[in-house]
Each structure stands twice: as C-alpha cells, then as structure tokens.
Design a protein around this motif. Structure first.
Motif, mmCIF file in Angstrom:
data_model
loop_
_atom_site.group_PDB
_atom_site.id
_atom_site.type_symbol
_atom_site.label_atom_id
_atom_site.label_comp_id
_atom_site.label_asym_id
_atom_site.label_seq_id
_atom_site.Cartn_x
_atom_site.Cartn_y
_atom_site.Cartn_z
ATOM 1 N N UNK A 1 0.867 -1.174 0.000
ATOM 2 C CA UNK A 1 0.000 0.000 0.000
ATOM 3 C C UNK A 1 0.902 1.222 0.000
ATOM 4 N N UNK A 2 0.328 2.362 -0.390
ATOM 5 C CA UNK A 2 1.105 3.600 -0.365
ATOM 6 C C UNK A 2 0.230 4.746 0.125
ATOM 7 N N UNK A 3 0.726 5.446 1.134
ATOM 8 C CA UNK A 3 0.073 6.654 1.638
ATOM 9 C C UNK A 3 1.025 7.845 1.474
ATOM 10 N N UNK A 4 2.322 7.561 1.606
ATOM 11 C CA UNK A 4 3.378 8.530 1.288
ATOM 12 C C UNK A 4 4.183 7.949 0.139
ATOM 13 N N UNK A 5 5.136 7.061 0.501
ATOM 14 C CA UNK A 5 5.953 6.421 -0.530
ATOM 15 C C UNK A 5 6.109 4.929 -0.283
ATOM 16 N N UNK A 6 5.134 4.319 0.366
ATOM 17 C CA UNK A 6 5.278 2.971 0.921
ATOM 18 C C UNK A 6 5.331 1.855 -0.098
ATOM 19 N N UNK A 7 4.946 2.106 -1.333
ATOM 20 C CA UNK A 7 5.108 1.089 -2.378
ATOM 21 C C UNK A 7 6.338 1.372 -3.231
ATOM 22 N N UNK B 1 10.520 15.620 -17.823
ATOM 23 C CA UNK B 1 11.509 15.338 -16.780
ATOM 24 C C UNK B 1 11.212 16.269 -15.608
ATOM 25 N N UNK B 2 10.769 15.691 -14.493
ATOM 26 C CA UNK B 2 10.319 16.517 -13.373
ATOM 27 C C UNK B 2 11.208 16.270 -12.167
ATOM 28 N N UNK B 3 11.952 17.287 -11.769
ATOM 29 C CA UNK B 3 12.859 17.121 -10.625
ATOM 30 C C UNK B 3 12.124 17.317 -9.311
ATOM 31 N N UNK B 4 10.945 17.894 -9.343
ATOM 32 C CA UNK B 4 10.072 18.139 -8.173
ATOM 33 C C UNK B 4 10.696 19.182 -7.242
ATOM 34 N N UNK B 5 9.855 19.781 -6.404
ATOM 35 C CA UNK B 5 10.367 20.777 -5.450
ATOM 36 C C UNK B 5 11.328 20.181 -4.418
ATOM 37 N N UNK B 6 11.456 18.842 -4.374
ATOM 38 C CA UNK B 6 12.325 18.207 -3.372
ATOM 39 C C UNK B 6 13.741 17.967 -3.898
ATOM 40 N N UNK B 7 14.040 18.487 -5.083
ATOM 41 C CA UNK B 7 15.288 18.133 -5.760
ATOM 42 C C UNK B 7 16.536 18.359 -4.908
ATOM 43 N N UNK B 8 16.503 19.371 -4.060
ATOM 44 C CA UNK B 8 17.665 19.642 -3.193
ATOM 45 C C UNK B 8 18.014 18.439 -2.324
ATOM 46 N N UNK C 1 2.768 24.083 -6.377
ATOM 47 C CA UNK C 1 3.141 22.704 -6.035
ATOM 48 C C UNK C 1 4.181 22.639 -4.928
ATOM 49 N N UNK C 2 4.881 23.754 -4.706
ATOM 50 C CA UNK C 2 5.857 23.760 -3.615
ATOM 51 C C UNK C 2 5.187 23.607 -2.252
ATOM 52 N N UNK C 3 3.890 23.876 -2.208
ATOM 53 C CA UNK C 3 3.176 23.720 -0.929
ATOM 54 C C UNK C 3 2.823 22.264 -0.636
ATOM 55 N N UNK C 4 2.954 21.394 -1.630
ATOM 56 C CA UNK C 4 2.410 20.042 -1.475
ATOM 57 C C UNK C 4 3.045 19.197 -0.368
ATOM 58 N N UNK C 5 4.350 19.291 -0.131
ATOM 59 C CA UNK C 5 4.879 18.498 0.997
ATOM 60 C C UNK C 5 4.194 18.847 2.321
ATOM 61 N N UNK D 1 4.189 13.659 -3.146
ATOM 62 C CA UNK D 1 3.587 14.561 -4.139
ATOM 63 C C UNK D 1 2.647 13.822 -5.078
ATOM 64 N N UNK D 2 3.129 12.719 -5.639
ATOM 65 C CA UNK D 2 2.340 11.968 -6.629
ATOM 66 C C UNK D 2 1.207 11.206 -5.969
ATOM 67 N N UNK D 3 1.449 10.754 -4.735
ATOM 68 C CA UNK D 3 0.375 10.076 -4.006
ATOM 69 C C UNK D 3 -0.791 11.038 -3.805
ATOM 70 N N UNK D 4 -0.469 12.240 -3.390
ATOM 71 C CA UNK D 4 -1.499 13.248 -3.146
ATOM 72 C C UNK D 4 -2.208 13.632 -4.446
#
Lengths: 454, 454
Positions: free
Chosen positions: A166-172, A243-250, A283-287, A389-392
């Motif tokens: 299952x995945x709620x955050x990144x569990x899968x 190609x999406x680096x996402x706001x978490x790229x750092x 999208x930066x607000x999503x985390x 991000x993608x789960x949400x």
C-alpha cells in the motif's frame, strides 16, 4: 517441469500452469524452499503456513477453469484482510486476529487463481517509518524501505513473483527502488481499497510489486484497469517524456541525480523526446499539504485504536488528540487548526486539477523514486519526499528498476502518468526498464550485491 | 425508572444510565418491545437477536466506566462490519457472513458504551435505488428513502435513538427528510469509513441519525469531530445563512419550495441574515460529474463481486464492464471514456476548492434535502438530486426535520457547512430545528401520520 519456478515472473508461471506444463504444487514447493533458505536473512514474512500453501496449491491444481494468475505466488502486506490468514498490522492489538471476509483485492486475486503464500511485514498500521525485522535482500545491513517492507523484499528475493503493498506517502515505490523491483502505485482507488487498514482516505492506495514490466501489465488486466485511450507504445521512439525534478530536488543524493540523468539519456537514446516539466509554484506547498492531510485523516483513522489500545506508540495517540509536535517522519507539525486543514485540501484540489493540465503535453513524466540508495540500518525505512507529491495527486506511478548506485545497491526511477492512464505508464516503464537493462548489461556487467543470491 | 426509554433521545438515555437512574437492560427491554410491536409494519431490521441485545445490555450494566453513549441503543446499516452480527449487504453472496473485525466506527461506538441493537435494512450494497422491505413509519404505503432505509425508519419510529447510515449520493439525508429525523452526513472521512462496503471512494461517507440536534452534537463528541474555529452560536440572531437552490431547483416540488421558504422565514424571524448563494456556472456540471465518478469508482468497487457472483443484478456487472447504458437511477450514462472520467475528476476538484471560497461569506448554507415528500410505493427509494452535489463537495450536511408537506408527511431541509465545520452545521441545524418545531406547534398542531404511532 521448470527446475526453479520461484525464479519465474508471474507471466511465465501463469503461462506454464495454464498450459499444464507446471503444477501449482511445484510452484508452491519451489517458493517454500526459497523462503526456507532465505527467510533467516531477509525476514519478509509475518505469517506463513507452508502446509496451508500446499493445500491451496492442490486446490488450484484441481480447478477446471484457470485464471490469469493461475498458481502465481503472491505475498500480501499485513494490513490487507484475508479470511484464512491473520491480519495483524504489526501491532499488539491484532495479534492472531483473522477477519472473516477478504479484502476486495484478495477476492479478485482468488478469482484469478493466484496462490496466496502468506502475509508480509509492514510497519505499524503502515503508518510509521519504524522498520520491522525485514532486511534488504541486497545488503542485510540496509533497510528494504517501508511500509511495504516485506512485499518489496520478498519479490526482490525471488520468494514470490508478485506482492501487494500500500502507499500513503511512498510505501510502495520506495521499497521497490531500494530492492530493485517493478512496482505500480495505480491511480487512486482504481483498485479497490476495501478491506485494507486506512490511514489517509485521500492518499491510501493499493500497490503492486513484480519483477517485470509485463507482469504489471498482466496485473492491470487482472484488476481491470482502464482501457488505454490511445494505442500503447511498443518502442521509446517518439515518446514525449516530461523530466520533473520536483520541489524536493535539493534532497536528491548524487546517486539519484545520476540515475535520473542516466534514465533520461536512455530515453533519448531510444528516440524519446525528453523535456523539462517545471511544476507551477503552488506545487511547492504540497509536501506541507500532504503532511497536514495525513495528520487530519489519521485523527479519524486511528480514533478507534486510540480508544481501545492505550499501549499504542505515542505517535498514534498524539495524532488523534492533536497534541503531536512532530509527524511520523520527525518533521514539526506546527499547530494547524481547522482553517489550516481546509486550506490544505484546497491546495490539493487545485494542484490535482492543474497537474492534469500541465502534464497533458507529455505521454508520461520521469521523476526520482527516492533520495538515493537504501540507507544503512533497518530501524528507519527512509524518506518518501519524492513520492508523497504523486500520491497526493492520485496519479499512477511505476518504479523502474535496473540502475545501480555507488554502493552497488539498486536505485529506481519513477514513470508517472495522468489519472487513469495506468496502462500507458506501465507500458512506458516496461520499455524504459528493458532499455536500462540492456545498457546496464553493457556498462555495469556485474551487480555484486545481487550476484550473492541470484 | 423511565417508563418508555425507547422514546428518549440519546442524550437523555446516556444522562440517565450514567447517573445510575436507568439500567441498560431497561433500555434494551423497552427498545425490544417497541420493535416487537412495530416491526411487522416498518420492517427496518435485517438482523436482530433479542437475547444477544439483552446480554450486551447486562454486560454494559456491569461496566465500571461509563462512556458518552452508555446504553444508547444504536441501529447499524447492514453494509457496516460487525464482528458479532452478520453483515449481509442485502445481497445473496453475504447471507450469514460474519466479519471477524468491527468497522472502525463500531469499535468507537463500543468504546463509548453504545448498545448495538442490530443491523438495519440497506439497498443492495447501498448502491441501488431498489427498495427493500422497509416502509415509512409515517405511511406504510410510502418509501422511507434509501439506501439507509432501515436506519432512518428505525430512528423515526422510536425503535432506536441513534442509527448509522452511509451516503454516496443521498443515502443518509434523503431517508432523514422522508422520515422526519435529524441526520448528519459529516465532512468526507472525518469519521473513518474503514470496515464499510465501498462504492465510490470519492463520495462514500458514514452518516448518523438521531432525533435531536443535541444528539448530533453528542455524536460529534464521540467521533471526535473537529474543534470549532469560532464560538458556536446559541441563537439564530446574526447568523449569516446562504440560501442555495442548487442547479436542480427545477426538480423541486411545491412541498420542497414551501419548506425552503418556511425555513428561510424562520431563520429571518430569528434574526438571521439570509442571502441568496448563486453557485458559479461550473457547478451545473456536478450532477453529470457525480454520476461519472460513481460509474468509474463502482467499476473498481464491484470488480470482485462481479467475478464471484454471476447472479448479481445486471446493474453491477454492467458498471464493471462499462456496458451499462443507464445508471442506478435510470439516467443514460452515455459512453464516457478515460478522458471523460479524467475531466469529471478535474471539475470535481475545481468545484471543491471553489466552493470553499464562495461559501466563505456565510456561516452555513440552507438548501433542500429532497425533491418533496416521500413518494408513494416502496419499490424505489427516491431521488438524490439535491444531495449528490454536497456529497461530491465532501462538505458536512445536516437534515433538519419538523416541517410537514401537503400529504402530512415529513419534509426536511439541509444545513450545509464548509469542510470540517461539522459542529457549526450541527449547532445551526439544532437552532433552526428548535425554531421550526416552535412554529410548527403553532401553525400545524396535529401531525396525523405521526400521531398514529407516537
């Protein structure tokens, strides 16, 4: 007879069993031998009854009609209800608890003729990052990821062909990246979640593990995922990939940066057009939004456990009471009130509608699966910062295995589709995975950690 | 001792039992007598075991700690898992099926000391409008509404103080309107849906029935709904109320038009400011969007039943296979493809975020609960056209009873809050209900249909 059926992928098992060239009992015996050999090192299982597995196998061998998954060995994450096995959620209250009714996904797997092998280790209620006993098959000093720890590890270790997570955050996706297998987190609720432990109704999604892209396509048939709205691609040529680096790229480690660059290169070499997808600022607000929504929905989800189980870890009580100061991954929660929660849902709603627009120029999107290789230590299952991000957004995500990091550990990349384009995402992931495997064979001929057990 | 405890609301029962002035056995006996008397006419129950109820009552009487609902008699819609009673979903496959684990809401009710009386009649899987055997207590020739038919009828008929329902279209609010009781459809997932049959993950919501506004407030405590973000009102004076006729207004019968006007008048007489809330044009798409989302989510939800139960009504098979030409309420489905489904979700996302803005000038919104009085006949449970909009928006809705239509049948109005403002909606609904009751006593002193059994 195939000598080592446990090594076959689901497609191969079903092809052999349906044709009568392999019995389900042979599959079961092979799988049980593998588990007996490897379980002391990997510890993927929370419940396993070999006699029951053999009895199920015999039952399947006696069936006249043979389903799409006839005899395919499947592991089931221990937050998914099974009427003939305990469902314990890795928590004290449910030790030995046996639900009288199967989860919907289990019911569907039974109709398809799957061989349910046992229950796999989860973190407590699939809600914490506190690792269970399971170890990464590629390196026992490292976590297999979580919360679907046992499912990812069991598939990677050739103990079963398929497993449910299952995945709620990144569990899968995270365990798939850490253990080097394929995984599909489908479009939210495109596979029923009935009969699974809930945490976040907005994010909870059933996940699927397998060792080949074609197996995920087979599972898409079994779970009746949506017919594609265009012909599925048969080569990388002409694919439009964002190609999406996402706001978490750092937070991406060098291993992940290199994996993403390598995957993009493989795609381009195959003739795909790869272009940057920069997400809009909101999208930066999503985390933060993801954490707020989990916190509010966890309050509802764990209320009954809070009332019935005073001995639960403080995390659960504090989430229900709103007295938590740090969330499940140790980040400060702040003191959100109802208006903050409402605002979080509003941002999530807007981003979901918006993503569908910004992703529309692309067939699929390429993005990291995890910050890096599986961390050392099994006490913490790692970060979901590249998954939540993608789960949400409730979109389908496929982990593509095959790349290797500097420590010799697997490292995955994610292929993301738009809602209900699961089959397109699976097809593109399979093509990328095949191209990666071809290249890896060329560039990195030996995978030391994997060679130890394969 | 109170002579007829079955007539008490939950607050009164709990006050008496907690103070030791009333035993739970006395409550149980009173309730069972009422059911014995009325069940041949109303037929609200799908499972009832009087001996088990008395045994539960004795168990509660022996408890040292007494919860918020100590001894309160509760009916449970038969799509909600109970570990000591069958959960049959009004469908052949689950006759006699007993889940081994309680639904989360049942677990919470047990912790609060509720007396679980039995299972109430639902339509098949709470997904169709085909009425079961239950009749409207006010007129046995009329439907009690559905799909929570038995729960609404049992509370209206003084058989239990509280009942659980569910709502995916209008399955909680419509029966409340038709039978003349209070009901809360809370903010989506603010009460856990774990252990309930699923149909639409986007819309499914647990619902609560009671006979007083204060009981809904008590249940908000039990289910730990959100702390209000402002002091709750203690009078109608100064309340800002939006009057929303919704895009379905053309389908409102004279009874509903008059009920809404009367309620608006009562609010104004009490000092509330009532102003029109005209929804943005995009909201006109929501009836179609709601049906599309149910159709796609029903495909996932009923896949396992489709595979396991060839004898299911064609509606379920066709929804799974995408071959349905009319939906559950007989409207044409068209032939939506994946892009249509995706577009439906996009509109729902946008409206959800937008509604939060357009509703912000108001404390609550007043809107119809149903097109009119309960229709004659029990074969069809009526229309959800005035409910599905709010269900899809995931906002809290409270049915306020007390008004009477031209046929002498109850007719409700709805008070709608913003997400997670359930307690504000409940408080405003209670104030309106009290004011309506005061006025009704003055204008319409006799309720012939109700007098027959009260």
């Amino acid at each position: 007879m195939v000598s080592t059926p446990n090594q076959l992928d689901a497609t191969a098992v079903a092809t052999e069993t349906r044709a009568g060239r392999l019995s389900v009992r042979e599959v079961a015996q092979s799988v049980l031998e593998r588990i007996e050999l490897r379980d002391p090192a990997v510890r993927a299982w929370s419940h396993l009854d070999p006699e029951a597995v053999l009895a199920s196998a015999d039952g399947l061998d006696g069936r006249e009609t043979r389903g799409l998954l006839h005899g395919v060995p499947v592991g089931v994450k221990d937050v998914i209800n099974t009427r003939d096995m305990p469902t314990e959620h890795h928590t004290a209250r449910y030790v030995g608890s046996v639900p009288g009714v199967d989860a919907a996904c289990i019911d569907t797997l039974r109709s398809a003729g799957a061989l349910l092998v046992g229950k796999t280790v989860t973190t407590e209620f699939a809600a914490t990052n506190t690792g269970g006993p399971t170890r990464n098959p590629h390196d026992p000093e490292r976590t297999p990821g979580g919360s679907s720890s046992g499912s990812g590890a069991a598939v990677a270790d050739l103990q079963v062909a398929v497993a449910l997570g299952t995945q709620t955050g990144g569990s899968t996706i995270r365990p798939a990246s850490f253990t080097g297998v394929y995984a599909l987190k489908p479009t939210w609720n495109s596979i029923s979640r009935e009969g699974l432990k809930m945490y976040s109704a907005t994010c909870d999604t059933l996940g699927l593990y397998a060792r080949s892209g074609r197996d995920l396509a087979l599972l898409a048939d079994v779970f009746h995922l949506d017919e594609p709205d265009r012909p599925l691609p048969t080569s990388l040529a002409g694919l439009r990939v964002g190609l999406c680096r996402t706001p978490a790229w750092d937070l991406a480690e060098p291993a992940t940066r290199e994996a993403l660059a390598t995957a993009a290169g493989v795609l381009r070499d195959g003739g795909a057009e790869v272009a940057e997808l920069e997400l809009p600022e909101i999208f930066e607000e999503l985390p933060t939004v993801h954490r707020r929504i989990l916190r509010r929905e966890g309050r509802s989800a764990f209320l009954n456990e809070h009332l019935a189980s005073p001995d639960l870890p403080a995390f659960f009580h504090e989430m229900v009471l709103g007295t938590d100061t740090v969330d499940s991954i140790g980040w400060p929660t702040g003191t959100p009130d109802v208006a903050d929660f409402r605002a979080a849902y509003r941002v999530a709603d807007r981003c979901r509608a918006l993503y569908d627009d910004v992703a529309s120029p692309f067939d699929v999107v390429l993005t990291p699966s995890a910050p890096g290789e599986a961390p050392i230590g099994i006490g913490n299952t790692g970060s979901s910062v590249f998954n939540s991000l993608w789960t949400l957004l409730q979109v389908p995500v496929v982990n593509v295995p095959g790349l290797v990091g500097p420590a010799g550990m697997p490292i995955g990349v994610s292929i993301v589709g738009r809602r209900y384009q699961d089959r397109l995402a699976v097809a593109c992931a399979g093509l990328l995975g095949a191209a990666v495997a071809a290249r890896t064979d060329d560039v990195a001929p030996s995978l030391p950690a994997m060679a130890a057990f394969r």
